[in-house]
Design a protein around this motif. Structure first.
Motif, PDB file in Angstrom:
ATOM      1  N   TYR A  17      57.588  25.918  20.698  1.00 40.88           N
ATOM      2  CA  TYR A  17      57.066  24.576  20.453  1.00 40.88           C
ATOM      3  C   TYR A  17      57.949  23.574  21.201  1.00 40.88           C
ATOM      4  O   TYR A  17      58.980  23.156  20.685  1.00 40.88           O
ATOM      5  CB  TYR A  17      57.051  24.268  18.957  1.00 40.88           C
ATOM      6  CG  TYR A  17      56.201  25.248  18.185  1.00 40.88           C
ATOM      7  CD1 TYR A  17      54.840  25.051  18.071  1.00 40.88           C
ATOM      8  CD2 TYR A  17      56.756  26.374  17.582  1.00 40.88           C
ATOM      9  CE1 TYR A  17      54.041  25.951  17.370  1.00 40.88           C
ATOM     10  CE2 TYR A  17      55.976  27.277  16.886  1.00 40.88           C
ATOM     11  CZ  TYR A  17      54.615  27.058  16.786  1.00 40.88           C
ATOM     12  OH  TYR A  17      53.825  27.942  16.103  1.00 40.88           O
ATOM     13  N   TRP A  46      57.089  17.167  15.880  1.00 41.78           N
ATOM     14  CA  TRP A  46      57.045  15.879  15.176  1.00 41.78           C
ATOM     15  C   TRP A  46      57.391  16.130  13.713  1.00 41.78           C
ATOM     16  O   TRP A  46      56.922  17.102  13.116  1.00 41.78           O
ATOM     17  CB  TRP A  46      55.647  15.269  15.195  1.00 41.78           C
ATOM     18  CG  TRP A  46      55.132  14.845  16.514  1.00 41.78           C
ATOM     19  CD1 TRP A  46      55.330  13.636  17.107  1.00 41.78           C
ATOM     20  CD2 TRP A  46      54.302  15.584  17.404  1.00 41.78           C
ATOM     21  NE1 TRP A  46      54.681  13.592  18.312  1.00 41.78           N
ATOM     22  CE2 TRP A  46      54.031  14.779  18.522  1.00 41.78           C
ATOM     23  CE3 TRP A  46      53.755  16.866  17.375  1.00 41.78           C
ATOM     24  CZ2 TRP A  46      53.250  15.195  19.576  1.00 41.78           C
ATOM     25  CZ3 TRP A  46      52.972  17.297  18.430  1.00 41.78           C
ATOM     26  CH2 TRP A  46      52.731  16.460  19.518  1.00 41.78           C
ATOM     27  N   GLN A  49      54.958  19.158  12.581  1.00 42.73           N
ATOM     28  CA  GLN A  49      53.945  19.642  13.517  1.00 42.73           C
ATOM     29  C   GLN A  49      54.633  20.060  14.803  1.00 42.73           C
ATOM     30  O   GLN A  49      55.610  19.458  15.212  1.00 42.73           O
ATOM     31  CB  GLN A  49      52.955  18.540  13.874  1.00 42.73           C
ATOM     32  CG  GLN A  49      52.080  18.073  12.751  1.00 42.73           C
ATOM     33  CD  GLN A  49      51.100  17.034  13.269  1.00 42.73           C
ATOM     34  OE1 GLN A  49      50.292  17.327  14.147  1.00 42.73           O
ATOM     35  NE2 GLN A  49      51.185  15.830  12.735  1.00 42.73           N
ATOM     36  N   ARG A  94      48.217  21.602  18.739  1.00 37.55           N
ATOM     37  CA  ARG A  94      49.081  21.202  17.621  1.00 37.55           C
ATOM     38  C   ARG A  94      48.937  22.195  16.488  1.00 37.55           C
ATOM     39  O   ARG A  94      47.846  22.640  16.175  1.00 37.55           O
ATOM     40  CB  ARG A  94      48.691  19.821  17.093  1.00 37.55           C
ATOM     41  CG  ARG A  94      49.141  18.701  17.954  1.00 37.55           C
ATOM     42  CD  ARG A  94      48.905  17.404  17.219  1.00 37.55           C
ATOM     43  NE  ARG A  94      49.175  16.286  18.087  1.00 37.55           N
ATOM     44  CZ  ARG A  94      49.410  15.071  17.665  1.00 37.55           C
ATOM     45  NH1 ARG A  94      49.379  14.793  16.386  1.00 37.55           N
ATOM     46  NH2 ARG A  94      49.659  14.109  18.515  1.00 37.55           N
ATOM     47  N   GLU A  95      50.052  22.525  15.854  1.00 36.58           N
ATOM     48  CA  GLU A  95      50.054  23.410  14.697  1.00 36.58           C
ATOM     49  C   GLU A  95      50.946  22.812  13.618  1.00 36.58           C
ATOM     50  O   GLU A  95      51.987  22.226  13.921  1.00 36.58           O
ATOM     51  CB  GLU A  95      50.587  24.798  15.068  1.00 36.58           C
ATOM     52  CG  GLU A  95      49.693  25.557  16.015  1.00 36.58           C
ATOM     53  CD  GLU A  95      50.206  26.957  16.321  1.00 36.58           C
ATOM     54  OE1 GLU A  95      51.179  27.411  15.665  1.00 36.58           O
ATOM     55  OE2 GLU A  95      49.636  27.606  17.213  1.00 36.58           O
ATOM     56  N   ILE A  96      50.515  22.976  12.375  1.00 36.81           N
ATOM     57  CA  ILE A  96      51.358  22.566  11.250  1.00 36.81           C
ATOM     58  C   ILE A  96      52.383  23.674  11.049  1.00 36.81           C
ATOM     59  O   ILE A  96      52.039  24.831  10.825  1.00 36.81           O
ATOM     60  CB  ILE A  96      50.526  22.371   9.958  1.00 36.81           C
ATOM     61  CG1 ILE A  96      49.430  21.325  10.163  1.00 36.81           C
ATOM     62  CG2 ILE A  96      51.440  22.015   8.792  1.00 36.81           C
ATOM     63  CD1 ILE A  96      49.929  19.929  10.448  1.00 36.81           C
TER      64      ILE A  96
END
Length: 100
Positions: free
Chosen positions: A55, A59, A82, A90-92
């Protein structure tokens, strides 16, 4: 419906009345416990899963949510993390309460 009510702090005892108001004839405390256990298992899987991607951008933000704490529902800051994958998705990555 049961999971949503549990998340929002509705007690197990009140679930049966809620279910009846929605036309569900019988919903035992045991059934409610089983459904909420499944929800807890899903949350534990999410919290402990390995993060296997890279990643490049992350954020971190926080918001206040009503959270069940012991036998009460309180307002608590919750961190939301995120990540942006190398492919641009985007991934949580995490949703965690911030305990003071």
């Amino acid at each position: 419906m049961v999971q949503e009510a549990f998340i929002n702090g509705v007690s197990t005892r009140k679930m049966e009345r809620l279910a009846q108001s929605l036309g569900i004839e019988s919903l035992s405390a045991g059934q409610v416990s089983e459904i909420t256990k499944d929800l807890s298992d899903q949350v534990e899987w999410f919290r402990t899963r390995p993060l296997e991607k890279e990643y490049p951008v992350i954020w971190v933000d926080a918001l206040y949510e009503k959270v069940r704490c012991e036998r009460h529902v309180i307002s608590m800051a919750v961190a939301l993390v995120q990540g942006l994958t190398s492919e641009g998705n985007r991934e949580i990555l995490a949703v965690e309460p911030l305990i003071a």
